[in-house]
Design a protein around this motif. Structure first.
Motif, PDB file in Angstrom:
ATOM      1  N   GLY A   1       7.754   8.353  11.271  1.00 24.51           N
ATOM      2  CA  GLY A   1       8.081   8.110   9.928  1.00 24.51           C
ATOM      3  C   GLY A   1       7.719   6.798   9.263  1.00 24.51           C
ATOM      4  N   ASP A   2       6.871   5.991   9.992  1.00 27.26           N
ATOM      5  CA  ASP A   2       6.392   4.625   9.217  1.00 27.26           C
ATOM      6  C   ASP A   2       5.553   4.860   7.962  1.00 27.26           C
ATOM      7  OD1 ASP A   2       7.854   3.558  11.307  1.00 27.26           O
ATOM      8  OD2 ASP A   2       5.983   3.112  12.530  1.00 27.26           O
ATOM      9  N   LEU A   3       5.752   4.072   7.205  1.00 29.25           N
ATOM     10  CA  LEU A   3       4.571   3.937   5.922  1.00 29.25           C
ATOM     11  C   LEU A   3       3.969   2.418   5.943  1.00 29.25           C
ATOM     12  CD1 LEU A   3       7.086   5.262   3.276  1.00 29.25           C
ATOM     13  CD2 LEU A   3       5.217   6.502   4.182  1.00 29.25           C
ATOM     14  N   TYR A   4       2.594   2.736   5.342  1.00 34.31           N
ATOM     15  CA  TYR A   4       1.777   1.528   5.070  1.00 34.31           C
ATOM     16  C   TYR A   4       1.259   1.631   3.745  1.00 34.31           C
ATOM     17  CZ  TYR A   4       2.439   1.994  10.188  1.00 34.31           C
ATOM     18  OH  TYR A   4       3.101   1.841  11.248  1.00 34.31           O
ATOM     19  N   PHE A   5       0.964   0.712   3.208  1.00 39.38           N
ATOM     20  CA  PHE A   5       0.802   0.763   1.696  1.00 39.38           C
ATOM     21  C   PHE A   5      -0.215  -0.383   1.303  1.00 39.38           C
ATOM     22  CE2 PHE A   5       4.148  -2.037   1.268  1.00 39.38           C
ATOM     23  CZ  PHE A   5       4.025  -2.498  -0.128  1.00 39.38           C
ATOM     24  N   VAL A   6      -1.184  -0.202   0.188  1.00 41.09           N
ATOM     25  CA  VAL A   6      -2.066  -1.149  -0.168  1.00 41.09           C
ATOM     26  C   VAL A   6      -1.117  -1.722  -1.403  1.00 41.09           C
ATOM     27  CG1 VAL A   6      -4.062  -1.701  -1.391  1.00 41.09           C
ATOM     28  CG2 VAL A   6      -4.004  -0.139   0.443  1.00 41.09           C
ATOM     29  N   SER A   7      -0.619  -2.981  -1.435  1.00 40.42           N
ATOM     30  CA  SER A   7       0.006  -3.591  -2.417  1.00 40.42           C
ATOM     31  C   SER A   7      -0.819  -4.186  -3.617  1.00 40.42           C
ATOM     32  CB  SER A   7       0.927  -4.603  -1.787  1.00 40.42           C
ATOM     33  OG  SER A   7       0.206  -5.477  -1.127  1.00 40.42           O
ATOM     34  N   ASP A   8      -1.484  -3.309  -4.459  1.00 33.51           N
ATOM     35  CA  ASP A   8      -2.233  -4.008  -5.325  1.00 33.51           C
ATOM     36  C   ASP A   8      -1.614  -4.547  -6.376  1.00 33.51           C
ATOM     37  OD1 ASP A   8      -1.617  -1.278  -6.069  1.00 33.51           O
ATOM     38  OD2 ASP A   8      -3.451  -0.551  -6.983  1.00 33.51           O
ATOM     39  N   LEU A   9      -0.400  -4.159  -6.658  1.00 36.20           N
ATOM     40  CA  LEU A   9       0.559  -4.868  -7.857  1.00 36.20           C
ATOM     41  C   LEU A   9       0.703  -5.848  -7.792  1.00 36.20           C
ATOM     42  CD1 LEU A   9       2.902  -1.933  -8.861  1.00 36.20           C
ATOM     43  CD2 LEU A   9       0.696  -2.627  -9.973  1.00 36.20           C
ATOM     44  N   HIS A  10       0.878  -6.408  -6.276  1.00 38.54           N
ATOM     45  CA  HIS A  10       1.198  -7.860  -5.780  1.00 38.54           C
ATOM     46  C   HIS A  10       0.005  -8.902  -6.075  1.00 38.54           C
ATOM     47  CE1 HIS A  10       4.365  -6.282  -2.832  1.00 38.54           C
ATOM     48  NE2 HIS A  10       4.662  -6.094  -4.237  1.00 38.54           N
ATOM     49  N   GLY A  11      -1.209  -8.096  -6.063  1.00 33.02           N
ATOM     50  CA  GLY A  11      -2.511  -8.952  -6.139  1.00 33.02           C
ATOM     51  C   GLY A  11      -2.667  -9.302  -7.787  1.00 33.02           C
ATOM     52  N   MET A  12      -1.714  -8.840  -8.735  1.00 32.02           N
ATOM     53  CA  MET A  12      -1.794  -9.375 -10.000  1.00 32.02           C
ATOM     54  C   MET A  12      -1.108 -10.622 -10.393  1.00 32.02           C
ATOM     55  SD  MET A  12      -1.615  -5.370 -11.527  1.00 32.02           S
ATOM     56  CE  MET A  12      -1.419  -5.836 -13.368  1.00 32.02           C
ATOM     57  N   THR A  13      -0.223 -11.330  -9.562  1.00 32.53           N
ATOM     58  CA  THR A  13       0.557 -12.183  -9.904  1.00 32.53           C
ATOM     59  C   THR A  13      -0.232 -13.599 -10.204  1.00 32.53           C
ATOM     60  OG1 THR A  13       0.831 -12.906  -7.247  1.00 32.53           O
ATOM     61  CG2 THR A  13       2.467 -11.318  -8.439  1.00 32.53           C
ATOM     62  N   SER A  14      -1.495 -13.645  -9.802  1.00 34.66           N
ATOM     63  CA  SER A  14      -2.380 -14.757 -10.445  1.00 34.66           C
ATOM     64  C   SER A  14      -3.659 -14.352 -10.986  1.00 34.66           C
ATOM     65  CB  SER A  14      -2.464 -15.494  -9.039  1.00 34.66           C
ATOM     66  OG  SER A  14      -3.325 -15.034  -7.992  1.00 34.66           O
TER      67      SER A  14
ATOM     68  N   GLN B   1       0.454   8.735   5.965  1.00 33.02           N
ATOM     69  CA  GLN B   1       1.530   7.554   6.038  1.00 33.02           C
ATOM     70  C   GLN B   1       0.883   6.231   5.153  1.00 33.02           C
ATOM     71  OE1 GLN B   1       1.445   7.961  10.713  1.00 33.02           O
ATOM     72  NE2 GLN B   1       3.616   6.924  10.047  1.00 33.02           N
ATOM     73  N   VAL B   2      -0.172   6.665   4.234  1.00 32.49           N
ATOM     74  CA  VAL B   2      -0.696   5.513   3.394  1.00 32.49           C
ATOM     75  C   VAL B   2      -0.499   5.784   2.330  1.00 32.49           C
ATOM     76  CG1 VAL B   2      -2.175   4.855   5.425  1.00 32.49           C
ATOM     77  CG2 VAL B   2      -2.994   6.243   3.662  1.00 32.49           C
ATOM     78  N   PHE B   3      -0.488   4.839   1.254  1.00 29.45           N
ATOM     79  CA  PHE B   3      -0.376   5.178  -0.180  1.00 29.45           C
ATOM     80  C   PHE B   3      -0.946   3.625  -0.921  1.00 29.45           C
ATOM     81  CE2 PHE B   3       3.792   3.842   0.446  1.00 29.45           C
ATOM     82  CZ  PHE B   3       4.226   2.999  -0.513  1.00 29.45           C
ATOM     83  N   VAL B   4      -1.192   3.860  -2.193  1.00 33.62           N
ATOM     84  CA  VAL B   4      -1.586   2.579  -2.891  1.00 33.62           C
ATOM     85  C   VAL B   4      -0.407   2.490  -3.882  1.00 33.62           C
ATOM     86  CG1 VAL B   4      -3.071   1.648  -4.734  1.00 33.62           C
ATOM     87  CG2 VAL B   4      -4.157   3.138  -2.852  1.00 33.62           C
ATOM     88  N   GLN B   5       0.199   1.254  -3.990  1.00 32.02           N
ATOM     89  CA  GLN B   5       1.305   0.771  -4.456  1.00 32.02           C
ATOM     90  C   GLN B   5       1.071   1.260  -6.206  1.00 32.02           C
ATOM     91  OE1 GLN B   5       1.691  -3.480  -5.091  1.00 32.02           O
ATOM     92  NE2 GLN B   5       4.071  -3.272  -5.050  1.00 32.02           N
TER      93      GLN B   5
ATOM     94  N   LEU C   1      -7.457   1.410   6.171  1.00 28.64           N
ATOM     95  CA  LEU C   1      -6.304   1.712   7.002  1.00 28.64           C
ATOM     96  C   LEU C   1      -6.568   3.215   7.761  1.00 28.64           C
ATOM     97  CD1 LEU C   1      -3.495   0.840   4.388  1.00 28.64           C
ATOM     98  CD2 LEU C   1      -4.221  -0.509   6.295  1.00 28.64           C
ATOM     99  N   VAL C   2      -7.112   3.994   6.958  1.00 27.86           N
ATOM    100  CA  VAL C   2      -7.297   5.438   7.664  1.00 27.86           C
ATOM    101  C   VAL C   2      -8.212   5.378   8.750  1.00 27.86           C
ATOM    102  CG1 VAL C   2      -7.995   7.600   6.916  1.00 27.86           C
ATOM    103  CG2 VAL C   2      -6.837   6.622   5.396  1.00 27.86           C
ATOM    104  N   ALA C   3      -9.507   4.606   8.425  1.00 26.55           N
ATOM    105  CA  ALA C   3     -10.418   4.336   9.483  1.00 26.55           C
ATOM    106  C   ALA C   3      -9.866   3.846  10.681  1.00 26.55           C
ATOM    107  CB  ALA C   3     -11.553   3.519   8.866  1.00 26.55           C
ATOM    108  N   SER C   4      -9.013   2.776  10.544  1.00 25.78           N
ATOM    109  CA  SER C   4      -8.343   2.363  11.691  1.00 25.78           C
ATOM    110  C   SER C   4      -7.429   3.391  12.698  1.00 25.78           C
ATOM    111  CB  SER C   4      -7.359   1.058  11.256  1.00 25.78           C
ATOM    112  OG  SER C   4      -8.354   0.132  10.672  1.00 25.78           O
ATOM    113  N   GLY C   5      -7.282   4.409  11.984  1.00 26.29           N
ATOM    114  CA  GLY C   5      -6.407   5.356  12.944  1.00 26.29           C
ATOM    115  C   GLY C   5      -5.027   5.645  12.457  1.00 26.29           C
ATOM    116  N   ILE C   6      -4.730   4.989  11.317  1.00 32.17           N
ATOM    117  CA  ILE C   6      -3.419   5.440  10.709  1.00 32.17           C
ATOM    118  C   ILE C   6      -3.504   6.649   9.993  1.00 32.17           C
ATOM    119  CG2 ILE C   6      -1.843   4.641   9.016  1.00 32.17           C
ATOM    120  CD1 ILE C   6      -2.670   1.730   9.236  1.00 32.17           C
ATOM    121  N   GLU C   7      -2.178   7.467  10.239  1.00 31.42           N
ATOM    122  CA  GLU C   7      -2.223   8.869   9.540  1.00 31.42           C
ATOM    123  C   GLU C   7      -2.580   8.639   8.197  1.00 31.42           C
ATOM    124  OE1 GLU C   7      -2.369  11.967  11.128  1.00 31.42           O
ATOM    125  OE2 GLU C   7      -2.565  10.951  13.244  1.00 31.42           O
ATOM    126  N   PRO C   8      -3.434   9.646   7.500  1.00 31.09           N
ATOM    127  CA  PRO C   8      -3.458   9.737   6.091  1.00 31.09           C
ATOM    128  C   PRO C   8      -2.144   9.809   5.312  1.00 31.09           C
ATOM    129  CG  PRO C   8      -5.328  10.883   7.134  1.00 31.09           C
ATOM    130  CD  PRO C   8      -4.358  10.688   8.211  1.00 31.09           C
TER     131      PRO C   8
END
Length: 325
Positions: free
Chosen positions: A32-45, A72-76, A63-70
């Motif tokens: 049930g775990d989730l992992y995301f790329v927080s690109d919106l957070h990269g816009m604060t500067s 379970q990942v998304f881009v913010q 993330l996917v190459a490291s073995g995390i199930e596809p």
């Protein structure tokens, strides 16, 4: 039980990011775990839009190459319509004082002012966006370092306040401390953490660095003139950093890694080979994914669809209870 973590594309993933978080997500993650790329957070500067886009894709591939199930990942940013709506609802639940007390905002805004750099409103409201990230997905647990624990506490406060004032819409999350892992320091300056956004990358080992580049950086790593091959972090921080990297890559206790080496040079060679072999499959699989644009786009689109579907009923409930849906 959902555990929720993210990584911001403020730079390319480092060995520290991989050993300290990404590798653990892959090996210890639950269905049930989730992992995301927080690109919106990269816009604060200040940022470069094209670079942000490229880094977000590369981190997703990492993330996917490291073995995390596809699944379970998304881009913010792919959830921007949902997150924008929920962030506004939560901003209307959050007080100015609560947002102003965030330590990271005070530290970063002071630094911006000293550098005569404009402080963006997004830096002030970013913790509320982070709360929206967490609450939209119904996360129970949020593994964070000490610097982010205050933000998770704000998410808890807003969830409880909204639920109490309007009706139950959100799971109240809790911050959890990840298992202690190697704290990888900059090879050129072992007093600072290896940082993917460091201005000087001479002492930073990136996941996507080619073996020859990794070899050069490790060979130039700062040590000392004591000539003692012992694990003494306070007295020999550069040497201790190399030993911690070797221990993390080989799975051996750090205090046992110093034995068997006759010189710092021999140790650096061992560290080099261990790092190269640890990162090789991740780098090669990442390169394959980046080259296969259609496959990476498919993974990204499916991840976004699943995350959007997962949060849709929470946003609908929050809008209805808040009187705007």
């Amino acid at each position: 039980m959902t555990r929720f973590s993210g990584v911001t594309p403020s730079g390319n993933a480092t060995l520290g990011n991989y050993l300290g978080a990404i590798r653990r997500w892959a090996s210890e993650g639950r269905p049930g775990d989730l992992y995301f790329v927080s690109d919106l957070h990269g816009m604060t500067s200040a940022y470069n839009p094209q670079r942000l886009r490229v880094l977000a894709r590369e981190l997703l591939a990492n993330l996917v190459a490291s073995g995390i199930e596809p699944d379970q990942v998304f881009v913010q940013s792919d959830l921007l319509p949902q997150l924008g709506a929920l962030t506004w609802i939560l901003e209307c639940t959050c007080s100015f004082g609560e947002a102003a007390r965030m330590t990271q905002f005070k530290e970063k805004s002071n630094r911006r002012e000293l550098e005569a750099t404009p402080v963006r409103v997004s830096l002030f409201t970013y913790p509320v966006l982070m709360a929206a990230d967490i609450l939209l997905q119904g996360a129970d647990e949020v593994p964070v370092g000490e610097d982010q624990a205050q933000h998770v506490e704000l998410a808890r406060t807003l969830a409880r306040r909204f639920n109490g004032a309007y009706g139950d819409a959100f799971v109240v999350p809790r911050a959890v401390t990840p298992p202690a892992g190697a704290r990888i320091m900059d090879l050129a300056d072992p007093s600072r953490k290896m940082d993917k956004s460091a201005r000087d990358a001479a002492g930073v080992l990136f996941v996507m660095d080619e073996p020859d580049l990794l070899r050069r950086k490790i060979r130039r790593a700062v040590t000392d003139g004591l000539g003692r091959l012992e694990y003494r972090p306070a007295e020999q921080p550069g040497l201790a950093n190399l030993l911690e990297i070797l221990a993390a890559c080989t799975g051996k206790p750090v205090r046992e890694t110093a034995g068997g080496f006759g010189s710092y040079g021999e140790l650096k060679e061992a560290v080099t080979e261990a790092v190269i072999e640890e990162l090789r499959p991740v780098r090669e699989r990442t390169q394959e994914l980046l080259a296969d644009t259609a496959e990476l786009d498919r993974i990204r689109a499916r991840g976004a669809a699943l995350a959007s579907e997962r949060g849709a009923h929470r946003l609908a409930a929050a809008r209805r209870l808040a009187g705007v849906g």
